[in-house]
Design a protein around this motif. Structure first.
Motif, short mmCIF file in Angstrom:
data_model
loop_
_atom_site.label_atom_id
_atom_site.label_comp_id
_atom_site.label_asym_id
_atom_site.label_seq_id
_atom_site.Cartn_x
_atom_site.Cartn_y
_atom_site.Cartn_z
N LEU A 83 0.82 -1.20 0.00
CA LEU A 83 0.00 0.00 0.00
C LEU A 83 0.87 1.26 0.00
O LEU A 83 0.60 2.22 -0.74
N LEU A 84 1.91 1.26 0.80
CA LEU A 84 2.82 2.42 0.84
C LEU A 84 3.49 2.63 -0.51
O LEU A 84 3.65 3.77 -0.97
N LYS A 85 3.87 1.56 -1.16
CA LYS A 85 4.52 1.67 -2.47
C LYS A 85 3.53 2.11 -3.55
O LYS A 85 3.87 2.94 -4.40
N LEU A 86 2.32 1.57 -3.51
CA LEU A 86 1.31 1.95 -4.50
C LEU A 86 0.98 3.44 -4.43
O LEU A 86 0.70 4.07 -5.45
N THR A 87 1.02 3.98 -3.24
CA THR A 87 0.68 5.39 -3.06
C THR A 87 1.90 6.31 -3.11
O THR A 87 1.76 7.52 -3.09
N GLY A 88 3.09 5.72 -3.15
CA GLY A 88 4.31 6.52 -3.17
C GLY A 88 4.73 7.01 -1.80
O GLY A 88 5.73 7.73 -1.67
N LEU A 89 4.01 6.64 -0.76
CA LEU A 89 4.32 7.12 0.59
C LEU A 89 5.59 6.48 1.16
O LEU A 89 6.17 7.02 2.10
#
Length: 97
Positions: A83-89
């Motif tokens: 999720l963090l990678k998908l959002t760039g966070l």
């Protein structure tokens, strides 16, 4: 506490971080960041996170930035890391194994 503690404070999250549980996480992180220079959020027992959970992390990171504190995410499982990678966070948040 005086906000000058040299020891990192650990906040442990577990289960699902979603619309129902994200507000409690926000409060816990805000209180920890108000009292400690470094806060570690232990995500090793988190099984699910949605956009409300991401919002809690972003708010905590913004608070940390404003008050010259450090927020570190530790132990994030595959679903949270994805999720963090998908959002760039993952580029904005300090994520450690």
């Amino acid at each position: 506490m005086n906000g000058r503690s040299n020891q990192p404070f650990i906040v442990r999250a577990n289960g699902e971080i979603d619309l129902d549980t994200a507000p409690a996480l926000c409060r816990a992180l805000a209180a920890a960041l108000a009292s400690h220079r470094e806060v570690v959020l232990d995500l090793s027992e988190v099984t699910f996170m949605d956009c409300a959970g991401l919002g809690a992390l972003v708010r905590a990171r913004n608070q940390a930035d404003r008050s010259d504190r450090r927020l570190i995410l530790r132990g994030a499982g595959r679903c949270v890391v994805r999720l963090l990678k998908l959002t760039g966070l993952h580029r904005r948040l300090a994520v450690e194994p």
